[in-house]
Design a protein around this motif. Structure first.
Motif, PDB file in Angstrom:
ATOM      1  N   VAL A  13      66.390  51.527   1.870  1.00 45.09           N
ATOM      2  CA  VAL A  13      65.829  52.302   2.864  1.00 45.09           C
ATOM      3  C   VAL A  13      65.030  53.289   1.899  1.00 45.09           C
ATOM      4  N   LEU A  14      64.036  53.812   1.836  1.00 45.66           N
ATOM      5  CA  LEU A  14      62.909  54.917   0.783  1.00 45.66           C
ATOM      6  C   LEU A  14      63.098  56.313   1.584  1.00 45.66           C
ATOM      7  N   ILE A  15      63.571  57.275   0.991  1.00 37.92           N
ATOM      8  CA  ILE A  15      63.751  58.647   0.784  1.00 37.92           C
ATOM      9  C   ILE A  15      62.541  59.511   0.705  1.00 37.92           C
ATOM     10  N   GLY A  16      61.546  59.664   1.450  1.00 38.75           N
ATOM     11  CA  GLY A  16      60.750  60.743   0.581  1.00 38.75           C
ATOM     12  C   GLY A  16      61.531  61.796   1.396  1.00 38.75           C
ATOM     13  N   GLY A  17      61.047  62.614  -0.184  1.00 38.55           N
ATOM     14  CA  GLY A  17      61.213  63.833  -1.561  1.00 38.55           C
ATOM     15  C   GLY A  17      62.696  64.013  -1.112  1.00 38.55           C
ATOM     16  N   LEU A  18      63.020  64.284  -2.751  1.00 39.44           N
ATOM     17  CA  LEU A  18      64.856  64.271  -2.938  1.00 39.44           C
ATOM     18  C   LEU A  18      64.646  65.828  -2.933  1.00 39.44           C
ATOM     19  N   GLY A  19      64.217  66.783  -2.739  1.00 39.13           N
ATOM     20  CA  GLY A  19      64.807  67.799  -2.221  1.00 39.13           C
ATOM     21  C   GLY A  19      66.157  68.558  -2.859  1.00 39.13           C
ATOM     22  N   VAL A  20      67.402  68.986  -1.980  1.00 45.41           N
ATOM     23  CA  VAL A  20      68.430  69.167  -2.600  1.00 45.41           C
ATOM     24  C   VAL A  20      69.473  68.205  -2.858  1.00 45.41           C
ATOM     25  N   GLY A  21      69.040  67.273  -2.836  1.00 40.36           N
ATOM     26  CA  GLY A  21      69.665  65.855  -2.684  1.00 40.36           C
ATOM     27  C   GLY A  21      70.880  65.535  -1.171  1.00 40.36           C
ATOM     28  N   PHE A  22      70.577  66.552  -0.358  1.00 39.42           N
ATOM     29  CA  PHE A  22      71.700  65.807   0.656  1.00 39.42           C
ATOM     30  C   PHE A  22      71.122  64.373   1.057  1.00 39.42           C
ATOM     31  N   SER A  23      70.510  63.776   1.444  1.00 35.44           N
ATOM     32  CA  SER A  23      70.027  62.575   2.030  1.00 35.44           C
ATOM     33  C   SER A  23      70.372  61.572   1.061  1.00 35.44           C
ATOM     34  N   LEU A  24      69.244  62.051  -0.148  1.00 36.14           N
ATOM     35  CA  LEU A  24      70.611  60.676  -1.583  1.00 36.14           C
ATOM     36  C   LEU A  24      71.674  60.880  -1.581  1.00 36.14           C
ATOM     37  N   ALA A  25      72.354  61.577  -1.564  1.00 31.19           N
ATOM     38  CA  ALA A  25      74.107  61.766  -1.838  1.00 31.19           C
ATOM     39  C   ALA A  25      74.340  61.308  -0.643  1.00 31.19           C
ATOM     40  N   HIS A  26      74.035  61.398   0.584  1.00 26.47           N
ATOM     41  CA  HIS A  26      74.736  60.579   1.663  1.00 26.47           C
ATOM     42  C   HIS A  26      74.570  59.359   2.517  1.00 26.47           C
ATOM     43  N   ALA A  27      73.353  58.621   1.238  1.00 23.21           N
ATOM     44  CA  ALA A  27      73.129  57.537   1.881  1.00 23.21           C
ATOM     45  C   ALA A  27      73.811  56.928   0.797  1.00 23.21           C
ATOM     46  N   ALA A  28      73.997  57.070  -0.656  1.00 18.14           N
ATOM     47  CA  ALA A  28      74.641  56.620  -2.116  1.00 18.14           C
ATOM     48  C   ALA A  28      76.078  56.381  -1.412  1.00 18.14           C
ATOM     49  N   ALA A  29      76.493  57.713  -0.454  1.00 20.63           N
ATOM     50  CA  ALA A  29      78.347  57.553   0.230  1.00 20.63           C
ATOM     51  C   ALA A  29      78.210  56.028   0.858  1.00 20.63           C
ATOM     52  N   ASP A  30      77.140  55.496   1.700  1.00 23.45           N
ATOM     53  CA  ASP A  30      76.949  54.725   2.511  1.00 23.45           C
ATOM     54  C   ASP A  30      77.119  53.095   2.270  1.00 23.45           C
ATOM     55  N   PRO A  31      77.805  52.285   1.720  1.00 28.92           N
ATOM     56  CA  PRO A  31      78.366  50.939   1.234  1.00 28.92           C
ATOM     57  C   PRO A  31      77.032  50.501   1.866  1.00 28.92           C
ATOM     58  N   ARG A  32      76.812  50.583   3.177  1.00 26.85           N
ATOM     59  CA  ARG A  32      76.178  49.788   3.983  1.00 26.85           C
ATOM     60  C   ARG A  32      74.303  49.807   3.934  1.00 26.85           C
ATOM     61  N   TRP A  33      74.126  50.270   3.020  1.00 24.85           N
ATOM     62  CA  TRP A  33      72.673  50.544   2.824  1.00 24.85           C
ATOM     63  C   TRP A  33      72.706  49.380   1.085  1.00 24.85           C
ATOM     64  N   GLY A  34      72.004  48.384   1.089  1.00 24.76           N
ATOM     65  CA  GLY A  34      71.794  47.834   0.275  1.00 24.76           C
ATOM     66  C   GLY A  34      70.395  48.545  -0.991  1.00 24.76           C
ATOM     67  N   GLY A  35      70.287  49.398  -1.098  1.00 28.35           N
ATOM     68  CA  GLY A  35      68.936  49.626  -2.032  1.00 28.35           C
ATOM     69  C   GLY A  35      68.304  51.078  -1.954  1.00 28.35           C
ATOM     70  N   ILE A  36      68.517  52.044  -2.752  1.00 24.93           N
ATOM     71  CA  ILE A  36      67.771  53.276  -2.119  1.00 24.93           C
ATOM     72  C   ILE A  36      67.150  53.494  -3.497  1.00 24.93           C
ATOM     73  N   THR A  37      66.194  53.604  -2.883  1.00 22.83           N
ATOM     74  CA  THR A  37      64.722  54.028  -3.373  1.00 22.83           C
ATOM     75  C   THR A  37      64.333  55.964  -3.090  1.00 22.83           C
ATOM     76  N   VAL A  38      64.667  57.049  -3.769  1.00 25.16           N
ATOM     77  CA  VAL A  38      63.542  58.375  -3.995  1.00 25.16           C
ATOM     78  C   VAL A  38      62.096  58.114  -4.158  1.00 25.16           C
ATOM     79  N   VAL A  39      61.489  58.769  -2.981  1.00 26.20           N
ATOM     80  CA  VAL A  39      60.148  58.976  -4.211  1.00 26.20           C
ATOM     81  C   VAL A  39      59.578  60.313  -4.314  1.00 26.20           C
ATOM     82  N   GLU A  40      59.762  60.906  -4.760  1.00 29.13           N
ATOM     83  CA  GLU A  40      59.338  63.305  -5.397  1.00 29.13           C
ATOM     84  C   GLU A  40      58.395  62.842  -6.165  1.00 29.13           C
ATOM     85  N   ARG A  41      57.352  63.771  -6.036  1.00 23.16           N
ATOM     86  CA  ARG A  41      55.930  63.897  -7.036  1.00 23.16           C
ATOM     87  C   ARG A  41      56.832  65.252  -7.952  1.00 23.16           C
ATOM     88  N   GLU A  42      57.530  66.374  -7.509  1.00 22.93           N
ATOM     89  CA  GLU A  42      57.747  67.420  -7.924  1.00 22.93           C
ATOM     90  C   GLU A  42      58.107  66.759  -9.672  1.00 22.93           C
TER      91      GLU A  42
END
Length: 233
Positions: free
Chosen positions: A75-104
């Motif tokens: 999964v590619l997550i567009g926008g890190l923000g406060v981190g809710f999406s990243l933390a939730h994806a990382a808590a799920d072992p079904r995702w094989g890879g998590i890329t977060v793109v953040e411009r700031e």
């Protein structure tokens, strides 16, 4: 709104000039808030919409007999923000890879070394996680990797962007770049602060299939939504 009688006014923790203007991190009571160019973007008050964005993408993948629905989708997550999406994806072992793109760069630093670390430290330490400092549209156009899902949470959605350049993401050229980064049968999930029938039509015109919108109830006002669409196999 803060008034002279507010017993707990916001406290600015950091203020920086980034590549796209001023970004501010402040604390208001128990909440951390991100402000961009004077406009409120997000805070740590809830997170249900950001988690729903990731869950909706994975649920859509799981329902498909397609190559994108393989056992360990990326999964590619567009926008890190406060981190809710990243933390939730990382808590799920079904995702094989998590890329977060953040411009700031400031937001990335607040997660790695600042107050937002309390929300994302575990996810950042996950070996599946990769943080890319880049403008999302530029990254989508120049990257060569593909993903089973794109989960985009940029500005306030298609109809209300804080930064004018972000509007490109939700138009024909931006959606074409999204489609190029998706595996055949892959899922595009887009968070928005309000439903957008125009964006649904733009998705269909861009060649996406099975376009639909899921509502996420909020305490006040119009529901947040996740727009979902599939790249054809």
């Amino acid at each position: 709104m803060t008034t002279l009688h507010d017993p707990d006014p916001p406290v600015v923790l950091d203020r920086r000039e980034g590549p796209f203007g001023e970004v501010v991190l402040r604390r208001h009571g128990d909440l951390l808030q991100i402000i961009a160019n004077g406009t409120f973007l997000m805070d740590t008050s809830d997170g249900r919409s950001e988690r729903r964005l990731v869950d909706s993408a994975l649920s859509a993948l799981s329902a498909l007999p397609s190559p994108a629905a393989r056992r360990k989708p990326r999964v590619l997550i567009g926008g890190l923000g406060v981190g809710f999406s990243l933390a939730h994806a990382a808590a799920d072992p079904r995702w094989g890879g998590i890329t977060v793109v953040e411009r700031e760069p400031a937001i990335i630093d607040w997660h790695r070394h600042g107050p937002l670390r309390e929300l994302s430290a575990g996810a950042l330490a996950d070996p599946r996680t990769e943080i890319v400092e880049a403008d999302l549209v530029r990254h989508l156009r120049t990257a060569t990797d593909t993903y089973a899902a794109l989960c985009l949470d940029i500005d306030n959605g298609p109809d209300w962007t804080v930064t004018e350049d972000n509007h490109t993401l939700y138009g024909p050229s931006g959606l074409a770049a999204c489609k190029d980064r998706l595996d055949p049968g892959g899922v595009l999930a887009v968070w928005s602060a309000q439903p957008s029938a125009n964006f649904e039509e733009t998705l269909r015109n861009a060649g996406f299939q099975a376009v639909r919108t899921e509502e996420i109830p909020v305490v006040r006002g119009v529901p947040d939504v996740v727009h979902l669409a599939l790249r054809p196999t």
